[in-house]
Motif scaffolding. Structure first.
Motif, mmCIF file in Angstrom:
data_model
loop_
_atom_site.group_PDB
_atom_site.id
_atom_site.type_symbol
_atom_site.label_atom_id
_atom_site.label_comp_id
_atom_site.label_asym_id
_atom_site.label_seq_id
_atom_site.Cartn_x
_atom_site.Cartn_y
_atom_site.Cartn_z
ATOM 1 N N GLY A 167 0.820 -1.224 0.096
ATOM 2 C CA GLY A 167 0.016 0.038 0.100
ATOM 3 C C GLY A 167 0.685 1.234 -0.130
ATOM 4 O O GLY A 167 1.580 1.552 -0.956
ATOM 5 N N ALA A 168 0.762 2.062 1.018
ATOM 6 C CA ALA A 168 1.234 3.430 1.091
ATOM 7 C C ALA A 168 2.976 3.381 1.075
ATOM 8 O O ALA A 168 3.372 4.478 0.374
ATOM 9 N N ALA A 169 3.507 2.388 1.760
ATOM 10 C CA ALA A 169 4.813 2.134 1.721
ATOM 11 C C ALA A 169 5.301 1.784 0.221
ATOM 12 O O ALA A 169 6.232 2.594 -0.176
ATOM 13 N N PHE A 170 4.544 1.258 -0.438
ATOM 14 C CA PHE A 170 4.992 0.927 -1.540
ATOM 15 C C PHE A 170 4.571 2.261 -2.757
ATOM 16 O O PHE A 170 5.580 2.300 -3.626
ATOM 17 N N ARG A 171 3.534 3.018 -2.398
ATOM 18 C CA ARG A 171 3.336 4.104 -2.990
ATOM 19 C C ARG A 171 4.296 5.109 -3.031
ATOM 20 O O ARG A 171 4.547 5.732 -3.947
ATOM 21 N N ASP A 172 5.055 5.160 -1.927
ATOM 22 C CA ASP A 172 6.133 6.258 -1.469
ATOM 23 C C ASP A 172 7.103 5.958 -2.306
ATOM 24 O O ASP A 172 8.017 6.767 -2.911
ATOM 25 N N PHE A 173 7.604 4.450 -2.155
ATOM 26 C CA PHE A 173 8.703 3.940 -3.066
ATOM 27 C C PHE A 173 8.696 4.400 -4.453
ATOM 28 O O PHE A 173 9.515 4.800 -5.191
ATOM 29 N N LEU A 174 7.400 4.121 -5.014
ATOM 30 C CA LEU A 174 7.139 4.430 -6.608
ATOM 31 C C LEU A 174 7.341 5.867 -6.637
ATOM 32 O O LEU A 174 7.964 6.311 -7.741
ATOM 33 N N ALA A 175 6.893 6.722 -5.851
ATOM 34 C CA ALA A 175 6.887 8.237 -6.046
ATOM 35 C C ALA A 175 8.219 8.523 -6.197
ATOM 36 O O ALA A 175 8.631 9.411 -7.082
ATOM 37 N N GLN A 176 9.124 8.021 -5.159
ATOM 38 C CA GLN A 176 10.631 8.356 -5.170
ATOM 39 C C GLN A 176 11.235 7.889 -6.337
ATOM 40 O O GLN A 176 12.265 8.606 -7.123
ATOM 41 N N GLN A 177 10.994 6.857 -6.958
ATOM 42 C CA GLN A 177 11.496 6.005 -8.163
ATOM 43 C C GLN A 177 11.320 6.969 -9.263
ATOM 44 O O GLN A 177 12.178 7.112 -10.122
ATOM 45 N N ILE A 178 9.948 7.218 -9.335
ATOM 46 C CA ILE A 178 9.366 8.357 -10.566
ATOM 47 C C ILE A 178 10.251 9.503 -10.492
ATOM 48 O O ILE A 178 10.641 10.008 -11.410
ATOM 49 N N GLU A 179 10.458 9.987 -9.244
ATOM 50 C CA GLU A 179 11.084 11.278 -9.394
ATOM 51 C C GLU A 179 12.574 11.457 -9.858
ATOM 52 O O GLU A 179 13.026 11.931 -10.352
ATOM 53 N N THR A 180 13.239 10.365 -9.200
ATOM 54 C CA THR A 180 14.589 10.147 -9.399
ATOM 55 C C THR A 180 15.058 9.936 -10.797
ATOM 56 O O THR A 180 15.793 10.421 -11.299
ATOM 57 N N TRP A 181 14.474 8.921 -11.358
ATOM 58 C CA TRP A 181 14.800 8.442 -12.648
ATOM 59 C C TRP A 181 14.112 9.297 -13.408
ATOM 60 O O TRP A 181 14.834 9.342 -14.766
ATOM 61 N N GLY A 182 13.158 9.935 -13.397
ATOM 62 C CA GLY A 182 12.329 10.990 -14.132
ATOM 63 C C GLY A 182 13.429 12.036 -14.703
ATOM 64 O O GLY A 182 13.697 12.694 -15.731
ATOM 65 N N ARG A 183 14.101 12.591 -13.594
ATOM 66 C CA ARG A 183 15.051 13.581 -13.624
ATOM 67 C C ARG A 183 16.256 13.155 -14.533
ATOM 68 O O ARG A 183 16.868 13.908 -15.296
ATOM 69 N N VAL A 184 16.841 12.167 -14.326
ATOM 70 C CA VAL A 184 17.718 11.518 -15.067
ATOM 71 C C VAL A 184 17.473 11.464 -16.454
ATOM 72 O O VAL A 184 18.159 11.716 -17.441
ATOM 73 N N VAL A 185 16.197 10.988 -16.922
ATOM 74 C CA VAL A 185 16.032 10.976 -18.099
ATOM 75 C C VAL A 185 15.758 12.351 -18.857
ATOM 76 O O VAL A 185 16.394 12.707 -19.733
ATOM 77 N N ARG A 186 15.155 13.313 -18.163
ATOM 78 C CA ARG A 186 15.098 14.692 -18.557
ATOM 79 C C ARG A 186 16.439 15.518 -18.716
ATOM 80 O O ARG A 186 16.880 16.098 -19.833
ATOM 81 N N GLU A 187 17.308 15.337 -17.748
ATOM 82 C CA GLU A 187 18.698 16.179 -17.788
ATOM 83 C C GLU A 187 19.485 15.447 -18.882
ATOM 84 O O GLU A 187 20.381 16.109 -19.249
ATOM 85 N N ASN A 188 19.145 14.245 -19.187
ATOM 86 C CA ASN A 188 20.152 13.651 -20.309
ATOM 87 C C ASN A 188 19.538 13.404 -21.676
ATOM 88 O O ASN A 188 20.087 12.753 -22.568
ATOM 89 N N ASP A 189 18.223 14.039 -21.775
ATOM 90 C CA ASP A 189 17.497 13.992 -22.966
ATOM 91 C C ASP A 189 17.475 12.391 -23.603
ATOM 92 O O ASP A 189 17.721 12.484 -24.468
ATOM 93 N N ILE A 190 17.006 11.602 -22.768
ATOM 94 C CA ILE A 190 17.330 10.095 -23.001
ATOM 95 C C ILE A 190 15.912 9.911 -23.547
ATOM 96 O O ILE A 190 14.683 10.241 -23.419
ATOM 97 N N ARG A 191 15.806 9.101 -25.005
ATOM 98 C CA ARG A 191 14.708 9.043 -25.860
ATOM 99 C C ARG A 191 14.524 7.388 -25.956
ATOM 100 O O ARG A 191 15.307 6.726 -25.775
ATOM 101 N N PRO A 192 13.182 7.024 -25.852
ATOM 102 C CA PRO A 192 12.831 5.428 -25.876
ATOM 103 C C PRO A 192 13.794 4.846 -27.392
ATOM 104 O O PRO A 192 14.103 5.703 -28.427
ATOM 105 N N ASP A 193 13.808 3.664 -27.534
ATOM 106 C CA ASP A 193 14.536 2.847 -28.608
ATOM 107 C C ASP A 193 13.780 3.362 -29.564
ATOM 108 O O ASP A 193 12.481 3.374 -30.038
#
Length: 325
Positions: A299-325
């Motif tokens: 539940g909430a613990a997994f939700r918080d974990f996902l939110a943190q993962q989405i924020e962390t890796w989303g930032r890396v994608v945007r800062e490095n202009d990574i595009r899908p294959d």
């Protein structure tokens, strides 16, 4: 009901799994076969985990559990299908770490990752490992980095694809180490493992489960792991942080449900998953073969974990202009 009672009695008699609680509005559930959407092809880690759990889920729930492989777009196509399913507890989605990267990587997902899917249970995590073929001259990561700095853009690293967690971790590693490497994306773990064994790429990088047999055979050597702790299968190998690189990233596996699925049903499914993961043969495969550090969170613990993962890796994608294959 007869098959459900029989399945639960047989299971309890065998001492395999504990009885599951009947919780409020979940008493009439399940009302037929339970579908697990696996948004990747057969043979990948998400599919493997689902099939390990499947017979034990069937026994404890008393109904058939059907696995549907719906691959495409790094798991986004199957996730979209699950997000649109009726929230009646008959459909669940099992995911990998790409689930947290896709919102930043793919422009039109067709669903909202955090709004349209309810986190049910995080199964566990596993580090990436950076490996090198035995034909390469580097005995450790510092030696490889020295070679990469001496000749920028000549050392290659292979991953399961653009935007994969291994790709993102290696982007961070290059910045932290002031080195320039060349990314070689493959279309999944199978092709990457084949390329790694053949020595096609300098630094095959992914979760250890992809490379286990090649490491055991001595074809690949492990240079570093990317988790908070050393990889259990190679405890002599340091983490990136131990090597002075402030980089960390771990793969994860988990289950979600269409938003609106009754909490009591989510709780029963989570309990069934937890129990299945504790079956000795299943646990041994997950931990000792696949290298997953089982750390269930609901539940909430997994939700918080996902939110943190989405924020962390989303930032890396945007800062490095990574595009899908």
């Amino acid at each position: 009901m007869l098959s459900q009672r029989w399945g639960r009695r047989a299971l309890l008699a065998a001492g395999t799994l504990p009885a599951l609680p009947r919780l409020g509005s979940a008493q009439a559930w399940p009302n037929g076969p339970v579908r697990i959407v696996v948004p990747f092809p057969p043979g990948g880690s998400v599919d493997t985990v689902a099939r390990l759990l499947q017979p034990h889920l069937q026994a404890s729930l008393g109904v058939p559990v059907i696995i549907e492989n719906r691959p495409g777009a790094s798991g986004a196509l199957g996730a979209a299908q699950a997000a649109r399913a009726a929230p009646d507890g008959q459909t669940f989605l099992h995911v990998f770490d790409t689930h947290a990267v896709n919102p930043a990587l793919i422009a039109n997902l067709g669903f909202d990752t955090q709004r349209d899917l309810a986190p049910v249970l995080l199964f566990g995590t596993a580090p990436m490992i950076v490996t090198a073929h035995r034909a390469r001259p580097w005995a450790d990561l510092p030696a490889m980095l020295a070679a990469a700095r001496a000749r920028p853009d000549t050392v290659t690293f292979g991953t399961i694809g653009n935007g994969s967690l291994a790709h993102l971790v290696m982007m961070l590693l290059q910045k932290a180490a002031d080195a320039r490497l060349v990314h070689v994306p493959y279309r999944g773990g199978g092709p990457l493992a084949t390329a790694a064994a053949a020595g096609e790429v300098d630094l095959p990088t992914a979760t250890g489960t992809i490379f286990v047999q090649h490491i055991q055979a001595g074809t690949l050597r492990v240079l570093a792991s990317t988790g908070a702790r050393r990889w259990a299968a190679a405890p002599e190998v340091p983490t990136l942080r131990e090597l002075g690189l402030a980089v960390e990233g771990e793969a994860f596996w988990g289950a979600l449900a269409p938003a609106g699925t009754p909490p009591a049903i989510q709780a029963r499914y989570a309990e069934a998953l937890r129990a299945a993961m504790e079956v000795p043969a299943v646990k041994d495969r997950l931990v000792n073969v696949m290298g997953i550090d089982l750390a269930p969170r609901e539940g909430a613990a997994f939700r918080d974990f996902l939110a943190q993962q989405i924020e962390t890796w989303g930032r890396v994608v945007r800062e490095n202009d990574i595009r899908p294959d």
